[in-house]
Design a protein around this motif. Structure first.
Motif, short mmCIF file in Angstrom:
data_model
loop_
_atom_site.label_atom_id
_atom_site.label_comp_id
_atom_site.label_asym_id
_atom_site.label_seq_id
_atom_site.Cartn_x
_atom_site.Cartn_y
_atom_site.Cartn_z
N ASP A 90 0.85 -1.19 0.00
CA ASP A 90 0.00 0.00 0.00
C ASP A 90 0.89 1.24 0.00
O ASP A 90 1.33 1.71 1.05
CB ASP A 90 -0.92 0.00 1.23
N ASP A 91 1.13 1.79 -1.20
CA ASP A 91 1.97 2.99 -1.28
C ASP A 91 1.17 4.28 -1.15
O ASP A 91 1.71 5.36 -1.21
CB ASP A 91 2.78 3.00 -2.57
N LYS A 92 -0.15 4.16 -0.95
CA LYS A 92 -1.01 5.34 -0.83
C LYS A 92 -1.17 5.80 0.62
O LYS A 92 -1.75 6.85 0.87
CB LYS A 92 -2.38 5.06 -1.44
N HIS A 93 -0.68 5.01 1.56
CA HIS A 93 -0.84 5.36 2.98
C HIS A 93 0.45 5.07 3.74
O HIS A 93 1.22 4.18 3.36
CB HIS A 93 -1.97 4.54 3.62
N VAL A 103 -0.87 12.49 -0.99
CA VAL A 103 -1.43 13.59 -1.77
C VAL A 103 -0.48 13.79 -2.96
O VAL A 103 0.72 13.97 -2.76
CB VAL A 103 -1.52 14.89 -0.94
N PRO A 104 -1.00 13.73 -4.19
CA PRO A 104 -0.11 13.89 -5.35
C PRO A 104 0.55 15.27 -5.39
O PRO A 104 -0.07 16.27 -5.03
CB PRO A 104 -1.04 13.71 -6.56
N THR A 162 3.46 17.81 -7.79
CA THR A 162 4.14 17.98 -9.07
C THR A 162 5.65 18.04 -8.91
O THR A 162 6.38 17.99 -9.89
CB THR A 162 3.67 19.27 -9.77
N THR A 163 6.12 18.15 -7.68
CA THR A 163 7.55 18.30 -7.43
C THR A 163 8.27 16.97 -7.22
O THR A 163 9.49 16.94 -7.22
CB THR A 163 7.78 19.16 -6.18
N GLY A 164 7.54 15.92 -6.99
CA GLY A 164 8.17 14.64 -6.71
C GLY A 164 8.36 14.37 -5.23
O GLY A 164 8.83 13.29 -4.85
N ALA A 165 8.04 15.32 -4.39
CA ALA A 165 8.14 15.11 -2.95
C ALA A 165 7.06 14.15 -2.50
O ALA A 165 6.00 14.07 -3.09
CB ALA A 165 7.99 16.44 -2.21
N ASN A 166 7.34 13.40 -1.45
CA ASN A 166 6.33 12.52 -0.86
C ASN A 166 5.54 13.35 0.14
O ASN A 166 6.09 13.85 1.12
CB ASN A 166 6.99 11.33 -0.15
N ARG A 167 4.25 13.48 -0.13
CA ARG A 167 3.38 14.28 0.74
C ARG A 167 2.24 13.40 1.23
O ARG A 167 1.52 12.81 0.42
CB ARG A 167 2.83 15.48 -0.03
N PHE A 168 2.10 13.31 2.54
CA PHE A 168 1.05 12.52 3.16
C PHE A 168 0.30 13.41 4.13
O PHE A 168 0.91 14.21 4.84
CB PHE A 168 1.63 11.30 3.88
N GLU A 169 -1.03 13.23 4.19
CA GLU A 169 -1.83 14.12 5.01
C GLU A 169 -2.94 13.36 5.74
O GLU A 169 -3.51 12.42 5.21
CB GLU A 169 -2.45 15.21 4.12
N ASN A 170 -3.24 13.81 6.94
CA ASN A 170 -4.40 13.36 7.70
C ASN A 170 -5.18 14.61 8.04
O ASN A 170 -4.80 15.38 8.92
CB ASN A 170 -3.99 12.62 8.98
N ARG A 171 -6.27 14.85 7.30
CA ARG A 171 -7.02 16.10 7.45
C ARG A 171 -7.76 16.17 8.78
O ARG A 171 -7.97 17.25 9.31
CB ARG A 171 -8.00 16.25 6.30
N GLY A 184 -5.03 17.18 11.08
CA GLY A 184 -4.25 18.30 10.57
C GLY A 184 -2.78 18.00 10.41
O GLY A 184 -1.96 18.91 10.37
N LEU A 185 -2.41 16.73 10.33
CA LEU A 185 -1.01 16.37 10.18
C LEU A 185 -0.62 16.31 8.71
O LEU A 185 -1.37 15.80 7.88
CB LEU A 185 -0.73 15.01 10.82
N LEU A 186 0.57 16.81 8.40
CA LEU A 186 1.08 16.83 7.03
C LEU A 186 2.55 16.47 7.08
O LEU A 186 3.34 17.15 7.72
CB LEU A 186 0.87 18.22 6.42
N TRP A 187 2.91 15.37 6.41
CA TRP A 187 4.30 14.93 6.33
C TRP A 187 4.79 15.15 4.92
O TRP A 187 4.16 14.72 3.96
CB TRP A 187 4.42 13.45 6.70
N ILE A 188 5.91 15.86 4.78
CA ILE A 188 6.53 16.08 3.48
C ILE A 188 7.93 15.50 3.55
O ILE A 188 8.74 15.90 4.40
CB ILE A 188 6.58 17.58 3.12
N GLY A 189 8.18 14.55 2.67
CA GLY A 189 9.48 13.92 2.64
C GLY A 189 10.18 14.17 1.31
O GLY A 189 9.62 13.96 0.25
N ILE A 190 11.41 14.67 1.41
CA ILE A 190 12.25 14.85 0.23
C ILE A 190 13.51 14.02 0.47
O ILE A 190 13.74 13.56 1.58
CB ILE A 190 12.57 16.34 -0.02
#
Length: 163
Positions: free
Chosen positions: A85-88, A103-104, A106-115, A118-124
């Motif tokens: 499961d690469d969507k979660h 969350v898709p 355009t930059t290629g960063a891995n962005r995951f969110e739990n609305r 209010g958590l948002l993880w951005i991985g580069i």
């Protein structure tokens, strides 16, 4: 008697002329009020919430791979990924375990969110950052896994060499 009869006739005539105008104004006002009431009574359609399973409780991490991240200011977090499961991802922040949805970008960063939380993880490739989107603030920055800590630091740009 003729005078009172004349006055009575004039009074009736004025009522006969004025009554249709008053009735027309009343019915127009009633129609407008009814239309307004109907418009106010009709509820606006709320945007559809995407059910991505964030409310399902604690994520199952039994078959997941865990990666510990060490962040600035002594903060730590753990990310659990599942090859199927690469969507979660599951993210342990403090004592809580949260499920985040990809969350898709355009930059290629891995962005995951739990609305919900209010958590948002951005991985580069160089680091990760955890944000609180409800409060608009950083929770953890400069988060690096052991593999990211071994990467050489980017050399600062030297203006003399750029010529």
């Amino acid at each position: 008697m003729k005078k009172s009869l004349s006055i009575l006739v004039l009074l009736c005539a004025s009522l006969a002329v004025a009554a249709p105008q008053v009735q027309a104004q009343t019915s127009t006002t009633t129609k407008k009020t009814t239309k307004k009431a109907v418009k106010k009574a009709a509820p606006k359609a709320a945007p559809a919430e995407v059910d991505d399973g964030e409310d399902e409780g604690t994520p199952d991490i039994k078959t997941s791979t865990a990666v510990d991240y060490h962040c600035e200011l002594g903060n730590n977090l753990t990310i659990y990924t599942n090859a199927e499961d690469d969507k979660h991802i599951a993210l342990r922040w403090g004592k809580a375990l949260h499920r985040l949805t990809r969350v898709p970008t355009t930059t290629g960063a891995n962005r995951f969110e739990n609305r919900k939380y209010g958590l948002l993880w951005i991985g580069i490739p160089a680091k990760g950052i955890l944000l609180d989107s409800k409060k608009g603030q950083q929770l953890a920055n400069e988060c690096k896994s052991p593999a990211q800590e071994q990467l050489p630091a980017a050399a600062p740009a030297d203006p003399a060499n750029s010529l």
